[in-house]
Design a protein around this motif. Structure first.
Motif, PDB file in Angstrom:
ATOM      1  N   MET A   1      42.696  15.756 -34.563  1.00  0.00           N
ATOM      2  CA  MET A   1      43.116  14.937 -35.724  1.00  0.00           C
ATOM      3  C   MET A   1      44.500  14.430 -35.423  1.00  0.00           C
ATOM      4  O   MET A   1      44.835  13.432 -35.918  1.00  0.00           O
ATOM      5  CB  MET A   1      42.888  15.926 -37.015  1.00  0.00           C
ATOM      6  CG  MET A   1      43.711  15.541 -38.069  1.00  0.00           C
ATOM      7  SD  MET A   1      43.179  13.992 -38.761  1.00  0.00           S
ATOM      8  CE  MET A   1      41.509  14.307 -39.399  1.00  0.00           C
ATOM      9  N   HIS A   2      45.368  15.532 -35.316  1.00  0.00           N
ATOM     10  CA  HIS A   2      46.922  15.061 -34.758  1.00  0.00           C
ATOM     11  C   HIS A   2      46.781  13.923 -33.782  1.00  0.00           C
ATOM     12  O   HIS A   2      47.656  13.115 -33.842  1.00  0.00           O
ATOM     13  CB  HIS A   2      47.599  16.193 -34.478  1.00  0.00           C
ATOM     14  CG  HIS A   2      47.729  17.141 -35.520  1.00  0.00           C
ATOM     15  ND1 HIS A   2      48.236  16.946 -36.834  1.00  0.00           N
ATOM     16  CD2 HIS A   2      47.629  18.668 -35.582  1.00  0.00           C
ATOM     17  CE1 HIS A   2      48.187  18.039 -37.540  1.00  0.00           C
ATOM     18  NE2 HIS A   2      47.891  19.211 -36.725  1.00  0.00           N
ATOM     19  N   GLU A   3      46.126  13.940 -32.706  1.00  0.00           N
ATOM     20  CA  GLU A   3      45.986  13.168 -31.859  1.00  0.00           C
ATOM     21  C   GLU A   3      45.782  11.815 -32.376  1.00  0.00           C
ATOM     22  O   GLU A   3      46.174  10.616 -31.989  1.00  0.00           O
ATOM     23  CB  GLU A   3      45.340  13.572 -30.604  1.00  0.00           C
ATOM     24  CG  GLU A   3      45.034  12.510 -29.604  1.00  0.00           C
ATOM     25  CD  GLU A   3      44.209  12.861 -28.361  1.00  0.00           C
ATOM     26  OE1 GLU A   3      42.993  12.363 -28.291  1.00  0.00           O
ATOM     27  OE2 GLU A   3      44.717  13.722 -27.515  1.00  0.00           O
ATOM     28  N   LEU A   4      44.857  11.891 -33.247  1.00  0.00           N
ATOM     29  CA  LEU A   4      44.114  10.574 -33.728  1.00  0.00           C
ATOM     30  C   LEU A   4      45.052   9.745 -34.635  1.00  0.00           C
ATOM     31  O   LEU A   4      45.540   8.895 -34.572  1.00  0.00           O
ATOM     32  CB  LEU A   4      42.926  10.712 -34.692  1.00  0.00           C
ATOM     33  CG  LEU A   4      42.617   9.732 -35.502  1.00  0.00           C
ATOM     34  CD1 LEU A   4      42.046   8.575 -34.732  1.00  0.00           C
ATOM     35  CD2 LEU A   4      41.333  10.070 -36.419  1.00  0.00           C
ATOM     36  N   ARG A   5      45.955  10.770 -35.617  1.00  0.00           N
ATOM     37  CA  ARG A   5      47.096  10.003 -36.473  1.00  0.00           C
ATOM     38  C   ARG A   5      48.243   9.734 -35.572  1.00  0.00           C
ATOM     39  O   ARG A   5      48.831   8.809 -35.977  1.00  0.00           O
ATOM     40  CB  ARG A   5      47.341  11.368 -37.059  1.00  0.00           C
ATOM     41  CG  ARG A   5      46.549  11.742 -38.234  1.00  0.00           C
ATOM     42  CD  ARG A   5      46.943  12.891 -39.386  1.00  0.00           C
ATOM     43  NE  ARG A   5      48.174  12.297 -39.895  1.00  0.00           N
ATOM     44  CZ  ARG A   5      48.018  11.631 -40.950  1.00  0.00           C
ATOM     45  NH1 ARG A   5      46.953  11.355 -41.613  1.00  0.00           N
ATOM     46  NH2 ARG A   5      49.319  11.411 -41.669  1.00  0.00           N
ATOM     47  N   ALA A   6      48.355  10.236 -34.128  1.00  0.00           N
ATOM     48  CA  ALA A   6      49.604   9.736 -33.417  1.00  0.00           C
ATOM     49  C   ALA A   6      49.166   8.591 -32.788  1.00  0.00           C
ATOM     50  O   ALA A   6      50.311   7.824 -32.702  1.00  0.00           O
ATOM     51  CB  ALA A   6      49.782  10.982 -32.446  1.00  0.00           C
ATOM     52  N   ILE A   7      48.168   8.242 -32.548  1.00  0.00           N
ATOM     53  CA  ILE A   7      47.969   6.849 -31.791  1.00  0.00           C
ATOM     54  C   ILE A   7      46.921   5.957 -32.533  1.00  0.00           C
ATOM     55  O   ILE A   7      46.730   4.860 -31.898  1.00  0.00           O
ATOM     56  CB  ILE A   7      47.376   7.443 -30.465  1.00  0.00           C
ATOM     57  CG1 ILE A   7      45.812   7.664 -30.483  1.00  0.00           C
ATOM     58  CG2 ILE A   7      48.036   8.327 -29.649  1.00  0.00           C
ATOM     59  CD1 ILE A   7      45.131   8.300 -29.100  1.00  0.00           C
ATOM     60  N   ALA A   8      46.672   6.183 -33.741  1.00  0.00           N
ATOM     61  CA  ALA A   8      45.673   5.444 -34.468  1.00  0.00           C
ATOM     62  C   ALA A   8      46.128   4.154 -34.650  1.00  0.00           C
ATOM     63  O   ALA A   8      45.597   3.457 -34.986  1.00  0.00           O
ATOM     64  CB  ALA A   8      45.182   5.713 -35.799  1.00  0.00           C
ATOM     65  N   ILE A   9      46.418   2.819 -34.606  1.00  0.00           N
ATOM     66  CA  ILE A   9      46.538   1.277 -34.450  1.00  0.00           C
ATOM     67  C   ILE A   9      47.451   1.136 -33.854  1.00  0.00           C
ATOM     68  O   ILE A   9      46.595   0.255 -34.505  1.00  0.00           O
ATOM     69  CB  ILE A   9      47.039   0.612 -35.059  1.00  0.00           C
ATOM     70  CG1 ILE A   9      48.165  -0.081 -35.520  1.00  0.00           C
ATOM     71  CG2 ILE A   9      47.174   0.181 -34.965  1.00  0.00           C
ATOM     72  CD1 ILE A   9      48.012  -0.345 -36.585  1.00  0.00           C
ATOM     73  N   ALA A  10      48.182   0.590 -34.259  1.00  0.00           N
ATOM     74  CA  ALA A  10      49.466  -0.107 -35.013  1.00  0.00           C
ATOM     75  C   ALA A  10      49.414  -1.753 -34.630  1.00  0.00           C
ATOM     76  O   ALA A  10      49.885  -1.801 -33.539  1.00  0.00           O
ATOM     77  CB  ALA A  10      50.699   0.272 -34.830  1.00  0.00           C
ATOM     78  N   ALA A  11      48.192  -1.399 -34.721  1.00  0.00           N
ATOM     79  CA  ALA A  11      46.803  -1.689 -35.070  1.00  0.00           C
ATOM     80  C   ALA A  11      46.936  -2.410 -35.219  1.00  0.00           C
ATOM     81  O   ALA A  11      46.355  -2.596 -35.639  1.00  0.00           O
ATOM     82  CB  ALA A  11      46.917  -1.663 -36.151  1.00  0.00           C
TER      83      ALA A  11
ATOM     84  N   GLN B   1      58.521   5.705 -36.459  1.00  0.00           N
ATOM     85  CA  GLN B   1      59.528   5.560 -35.027  1.00  0.00           C
ATOM     86  C   GLN B   1      59.676   4.340 -34.557  1.00  0.00           C
ATOM     87  O   GLN B   1      60.197   4.289 -33.270  1.00  0.00           O
ATOM     88  CB  GLN B   1      59.040   6.733 -34.189  1.00  0.00           C
ATOM     89  CG  GLN B   1      58.931   8.207 -34.622  1.00  0.00           C
ATOM     90  CD  GLN B   1      58.124   9.213 -33.718  1.00  0.00           C
ATOM     91  OE1 GLN B   1      57.569   8.702 -32.841  1.00  0.00           O
ATOM     92  NE2 GLN B   1      58.549  10.502 -33.937  1.00  0.00           N
ATOM     93  N   GLY B   2      58.904   3.289 -34.935  1.00  0.00           N
ATOM     94  CA  GLY B   2      59.102   2.108 -34.193  1.00  0.00           C
ATOM     95  C   GLY B   2      57.981   1.681 -33.121  1.00  0.00           C
ATOM     96  O   GLY B   2      58.072   0.741 -32.387  1.00  0.00           O
ATOM     97  N   LEU B   3      57.093   2.697 -33.015  1.00  0.00           N
ATOM     98  CA  LEU B   3      56.111   2.737 -31.906  1.00  0.00           C
ATOM     99  C   LEU B   3      54.885   1.878 -32.526  1.00  0.00           C
ATOM    100  O   LEU B   3      54.501   1.908 -33.387  1.00  0.00           O
ATOM    101  CB  LEU B   3      55.700   4.001 -31.628  1.00  0.00           C
ATOM    102  CG  LEU B   3      56.798   4.981 -30.929  1.00  0.00           C
ATOM    103  CD1 LEU B   3      56.473   6.337 -30.424  1.00  0.00           C
ATOM    104  CD2 LEU B   3      57.488   4.094 -29.591  1.00  0.00           C
ATOM    105  N   ASP B   4      54.330   1.134 -31.471  1.00  0.00           N
ATOM    106  CA  ASP B   4      53.015   0.182 -32.103  1.00  0.00           C
ATOM    107  C   ASP B   4      51.778   0.842 -31.560  1.00  0.00           C
ATOM    108  O   ASP B   4      51.557   1.505 -30.518  1.00  0.00           O
ATOM    109  CB  ASP B   4      53.174  -1.142 -31.516  1.00  0.00           C
ATOM    110  CG  ASP B   4      54.337  -1.819 -31.807  1.00  0.00           C
ATOM    111  OD1 ASP B   4      54.753  -1.550 -32.924  1.00  0.00           O
ATOM    112  OD2 ASP B   4      54.657  -2.993 -31.359  1.00  0.00           O
ATOM    113  N   THR B   5      50.665   0.858 -32.329  1.00  0.00           N
ATOM    114  CA  THR B   5      49.498   1.168 -31.952  1.00  0.00           C
ATOM    115  C   THR B   5      48.607   0.047 -32.057  1.00  0.00           C
ATOM    116  O   THR B   5      48.878  -0.799 -32.970  1.00  0.00           O
ATOM    117  CB  THR B   5      48.838   2.182 -32.842  1.00  0.00           C
ATOM    118  OG1 THR B   5      49.718   3.340 -32.715  1.00  0.00           O
ATOM    119  CG2 THR B   5      47.319   2.371 -32.595  1.00  0.00           C
ATOM    120  N   ARG B   6      47.509  -0.393 -31.199  1.00  0.00           N
ATOM    121  CA  ARG B   6      46.926  -1.596 -30.911  1.00  0.00           C
ATOM    122  C   ARG B   6      45.404  -1.633 -31.273  1.00  0.00           C
ATOM    123  O   ARG B   6      45.237  -0.336 -30.711  1.00  0.00           O
ATOM    124  CB  ARG B   6      47.327  -2.247 -30.018  1.00  0.00           C
ATOM    125  CG  ARG B   6      46.529  -3.738 -29.590  1.00  0.00           C
ATOM    126  CD  ARG B   6      46.754  -4.197 -28.112  1.00  0.00           C
ATOM    127  NE  ARG B   6      47.906  -3.746 -27.507  1.00  0.00           N
ATOM    128  CZ  ARG B   6      48.140  -3.661 -26.239  1.00  0.00           C
ATOM    129  NH1 ARG B   6      47.377  -4.139 -25.489  1.00  0.00           N
ATOM    130  NH2 ARG B   6      49.195  -3.332 -25.515  1.00  0.00           N
TER     131      ARG B   6
END
Length: 250
Positions: free
Chosen positions: A1-11, A216-221
């Motif tokens: 779960m934590h991994e999903l929340r950490a990398i989930a989009i940004a989408a 933190q200014g990090l993008d998930t795509r």
């Protein structure tokens, strides 16, 4: 779960190109799009530090946003019309975090307000919205995070009447020969989150990718492909199942 929340989009999840910084007010955003290089893969986000799905994404600064010229306003209206005309949508997705780790799966969408992302094994994670709440579920850990859909940036794109000019602060509008990019923030101060949409324009307007930025200014795509519109989807797909029961897959 934590991994999903950490990398989930940004989408929005998803797609095909990386996000760059939003255009400043007064900048010529109609010039051809120069796609920036990928963001550095390090340092990776710490587990559980952010979520591209929930409201835990970076807020825009007060007063930011473009004063749209007529050409930009027309492009944003076209994006609104695209989402307004979607009844159902399904396809494949690839989610890439700031650490360049990829997760794949299938997604299903039914407007207004409902969607489901099933992550491929070895993951047993599901992100599902029933139109009221968005649940991020990990069946391996028997863990769930749940937020109101209206507290996420996705509500703008999934509501019954999509009007981004009316409901969003437009941070960026760029167009090239075959790509349209729109960055936006909900005007509602209680709905945090920046989201950037990438849509192909040839042969017709179609969602390809969305990107979200965390605190933190990090993008998930999230990149989407093999899209099918107007397919018959079972409403049960969008029911948030109670954890502890065997997970039923579509």
């Amino acid at each position: 779960m934590h991994e999903l929340r950490a990398i989930a989009i940004a989408a929005m999840a998803s797609m095909c190109l990386l996000a760059g910084p939003a255009s400043a007010a007064g900048e010529d955003s109609s010039k051809p799009l120069n796609v920036p290089a990928p963001a550095p893969a390090s340092p990776p986000p710490s587990p559980g530090s952010s979520s591209a799905w929930s409201a835990e994404v970076a807020p825009a600064k007060a007063g930011e946003g473009l004063n749209l010229n007529p050409q930009q306003a027309d492009l944003v209206h076209k994006v609104s019309d695209y989402f307004s005309k979607i009844d159902t949508l399904q396809g494949n997705f690839v989610q890439t975090g700031a650490d360049n780790k990829r997760m794949r799966g299938k997604f299903y969408l039914m407007r207004p307000g409902r969607f489901r992302f099933d992550y491929a094994r070895p993951s047993r994670q599901v992100v599902v919205s029933d139109g009221h709440y968005l649940a991020i579920q990990d069946y391996d850990l028997n863990n769930e995070d749940r937020v109101a859909l209206d507290d996420t940036p996705f509500r703008l794109l999934l509501r019954k009447d999509v009007d981004l000019v009316r409901d969003a602060r437009i941070m960026e509008v760029q167009q090239s020969d075959d790509l349209l990019v729109v960055g936006l923030v909900d005007k509602d101060p209680n709905t945090l989150g920046q989201i950037k949409l990438f849509l192909s324009t040839k042969p017709a307007l179609e969602l390809k990718e969305w990107v979200t930025k965390d605190a933190q200014g990090l993008d998930t795509r999230v990149q989407v492909s093999d899209l099918t519109k107007s397919a018959e989807l079972d409403a049960a797909l969008f029911k948030i199942q109670s954890l502890g029961r065997p997970m039923t897959m579509p």
